[in-house]
Design a protein around this motif. Structure first.
Motif, PDB file in Angstrom:
ATOM      1  N   HIS A  21      -6.821 -58.595   0.624  1.00 60.58           N
ATOM      2  CA  HIS A  21      -5.485 -58.489   0.018  1.00 60.58           C
ATOM      3  C   HIS A  21      -4.426 -58.638   1.101  1.00 60.58           C
ATOM      4  CE1 HIS A  21      -2.478 -57.314  -2.937  1.00 60.58           C
ATOM      5  NE2 HIS A  21      -1.957 -56.519  -2.015  1.00 60.58           N
ATOM      6  N   ILE A 324       5.928 -71.702  -2.470  1.00 57.79           N
ATOM      7  CA  ILE A 324       5.875 -70.335  -3.001  1.00 57.79           C
ATOM      8  C   ILE A 324       6.546 -69.386  -2.006  1.00 57.79           C
ATOM      9  CG2 ILE A 324       3.722 -70.741  -4.262  1.00 57.79           C
ATOM     10  CD1 ILE A 324       2.361 -68.992  -2.007  1.00 57.79           C
ATOM     11  N   ASP A 328       3.923 -64.089  -3.098  1.00 60.81           N
ATOM     12  CA  ASP A 328       3.015 -64.639  -4.108  1.00 60.81           C
ATOM     13  C   ASP A 328       1.706 -65.159  -3.509  1.00 60.81           C
ATOM     14  OD1 ASP A 328       4.936 -64.088  -5.980  1.00 60.81           O
ATOM     15  OD2 ASP A 328       5.546 -66.167  -6.300  1.00 60.81           O
ATOM     16  N   ASN A 330      -1.178 -63.802  -2.710  1.00 62.90           N
ATOM     17  CA  ASN A 330      -2.455 -63.394  -3.302  1.00 62.90           C
ATOM     18  C   ASN A 330      -2.760 -64.182  -4.574  1.00 62.90           C
ATOM     19  OD1 ASN A 330      -3.349 -61.099  -1.516  1.00 62.90           O
ATOM     20  ND2 ASN A 330      -1.354 -60.314  -2.129  1.00 62.90           N
ATOM     21  N   THR A 331      -1.729 -64.439  -5.355  1.00 63.98           N
ATOM     22  CA  THR A 331      -1.904 -65.295  -6.530  1.00 63.98           C
ATOM     23  C   THR A 331      -2.255 -66.714  -6.112  1.00 63.98           C
ATOM     24  OG1 THR A 331      -0.317 -63.978  -7.799  1.00 63.98           O
ATOM     25  CG2 THR A 331      -0.779 -66.188  -8.601  1.00 63.98           C
ATOM     26  N   ALA A 332      -1.647 -67.168  -5.033  1.00 64.72           N
ATOM     27  CA  ALA A 332      -1.953 -68.509  -4.518  1.00 64.72           C
ATOM     28  C   ALA A 332      -3.414 -68.602  -4.095  1.00 64.72           C
ATOM     29  CB  ALA A 332      -1.034 -68.847  -3.355  1.00 64.72           C
ATOM     30  N   TYR A 333      -3.943 -67.554  -3.475  1.00 63.88           N
ATOM     31  CA  TYR A 333      -5.357 -67.535  -3.096  1.00 63.88           C
ATOM     32  C   TYR A 333      -6.251 -67.702  -4.326  1.00 63.88           C
ATOM     33  CZ  TYR A 333      -4.812 -66.006   1.814  1.00 63.88           C
ATOM     34  OH  TYR A 333      -4.546 -65.940   3.158  1.00 63.88           O
ATOM     35  N   GLU A 334      -5.924 -66.958  -5.377  1.00 60.64           N
ATOM     36  CA  GLU A 334      -6.720 -67.042  -6.612  1.00 60.64           C
ATOM     37  C   GLU A 334      -6.658 -68.448  -7.199  1.00 60.64           C
ATOM     38  OE1 GLU A 334      -5.140 -64.029  -9.135  1.00 60.64           O
ATOM     39  OE2 GLU A 334      -5.810 -62.364  -7.863  1.00 60.64           O
ATOM     40  N   ARG A 335      -5.477 -69.010  -7.217  1.00 62.98           N
ATOM     41  CA  ARG A 335      -5.328 -70.365  -7.760  1.00 62.98           C
ATOM     42  C   ARG A 335      -6.027 -71.405  -6.883  1.00 62.98           C
ATOM     43  NH1 ARG A 335       0.644 -71.890  -8.722  1.00 62.98           N
ATOM     44  NH2 ARG A 335      -0.452 -73.834  -9.232  1.00 62.98           N
ATOM     45  N   ASP A 340      -6.540 -74.816  -8.631  1.00 64.20           N
ATOM     46  CA  ASP A 340      -5.353 -74.918  -9.459  1.00 64.20           C
ATOM     47  C   ASP A 340      -4.114 -75.151  -8.596  1.00 64.20           C
ATOM     48  OD1 ASP A 340      -3.547 -74.786 -11.579  1.00 64.20           O
ATOM     49  OD2 ASP A 340      -3.449 -72.585 -11.525  1.00 64.20           O
TER      50      ASP A 340
END
Length: 354
Positions: A21, A324, A328, A330-335, A340
């Motif tokens: 994280h 970004i 943001d 952590n969301t970028a990592y997921e995407r 995505d």
């Protein structure tokens, strides 16, 4: 070598444990040595290596760690001996911040293969004081001046950032194996690295084919300038292209079987791995008896990276990006894990919350 006693408290984002994280943290940048440049960071690209390091996927992360090795900013201060840069210059730092500069590899402009080990922009060990290096998810960075590159005026900062890793990682092998007019190049994988591989190979005059498991990538490949598209799950089509290509630039970032791509090579053709950093599945060595080469390539040296930046400015070769704010990430990592993004996230440091 003298060092200024004025250290620089710096706001950053990093990982504190194997959860990966990314959260705000405070770090300190060193006082400037005679050959140092202090840079106010404006943009930083996000690389798959950032995610792997944050989560300790490779088993060598020392926490806390501040990722980021696609860095662009402006010079804020200079060490007493620096003459290559001046305050206000727009500059960049890639995946390394130091090397011995004396070994036979460094003398050839191959600092990335320094015999004493190049110092990584983050997670590395400083050659002088033994401190840990921290990367570009931060507001500023100090770096040895030879490792600070010049950003050409025609390149925007946000587009320059991904070139410092995704760009040079694909440019270097194409240049090393002298890809040019008449060459046939297949690019395996169409992500952050792959899309730059396509753009560079096309710009060099090669006939370029994109290899993908997904038919959905066909339109994207064409839009990026590829001349052909080959669905790797289509066995008859793959067989028909056997012995065709001078190079397979393999940008696939996960563990996979490289054998089908070796079949695509002509005699003396080369498959260059630039994406997979993992144990390789077993393969039959008989394939290599057909004088086919399987190798890997890292980033490029300093001169080669500057050459690439200058070429990109001259020919308008830029990555496809999505901007970004830092918060943001952590969301970028997921995407990014879900593929995505088309094709590289860039953090707008100046418009982020620190």
């Amino acid at each position: 070598m003298t060092t200024s006693t004025n250290e620089y408290p710096t706001k950053a984002y990093g990982a504190a444990d194997t959860s990966g994280h990314i959260a705000p943290m405070d770090i300190t940048r060193r006082g400037l040595r005679d050959d140092d440049v202090l840079i106010d960071i404006s943009h930083c690209g996000i690389c798959h290596s950032d995610l792997h390091t944050a989560r300790n996927d490779w088993g060598r992360t020392s926490y806390p760690v501040v990722p980021g090795h696609e860095i662009v900013g402006t010079v804020a201060a200079l060490g007493n001996g620096v003459t290559r840069h001046k305050i206000g210059d727009r500059v960049a730092i890639g995946c390394m911040v130091d090397a011995c500069m004396q070994c036979s590899h460094c003398e050839q402009g191959l600092e990335q293969y320094c015999k004493q080990g190049m110092v990584g922009t983050y997670g590395g060990t400083d050659r002088h004081d033994g401190s840990k290096t921290h990367g570009g998810y931060s507001t500023r960075i100090a770096c040895r001046d030879e490792f600070v590159l010049k950003v050409p005026e025609a390149l925007s900062s946000e587009h320059a950032a991904p070139l410092l890793c995704a760009g040079i990682t694909t440019y270097s092998p194409l240049r090393t194996w002298k890809i040019g007019p008449g060459s046939k190049v297949a690019v395996a994988g169409l992500g952050g690295l792959g899309h730059m591989g396509v753009k560079f190979a096309v710009a060099m005059g090669a006939e370029v084919t994109v290899l993908s498991r997904s038919e959905d990538k066909r339109a994207d490949a064409e839009a990026l300038g590829a001349h052909d598209f080959l669905l790797t799950t289509d066995k008859p089509s793959m067989k028909a292209k056997s012995g065709t290509f001078d190079m397979v630039l393999n940008t696939i970032p996960v563990r996979h079987d490289v054998t089908p791509y070796l079949h695509l090579l002509r005699i003396d053709g080369v498959q260059v791995l630039v994406g997979m950093i993992d144990m390789m599945p077993e393969m039959h060595s008989g394939l290599l008896l057909g004088r086919k080469v399987l190798t890997g390539s890292g980033i490029g040296g300093l001169a080669e990276t500057q050459e690439m930046l200058d070429l990109c400015a001259k020919k308008n070769i830029v990555p496809e990006i999505e901007m970004i704010p830092m918060q943001d990430v952590n969301t970028a990592y997921e995407r990014m894990e879900a593929s995505d993004v088309k094709y590289r996230f860039v953090i707008d440091i100046g418009n982020s919350d620190f």
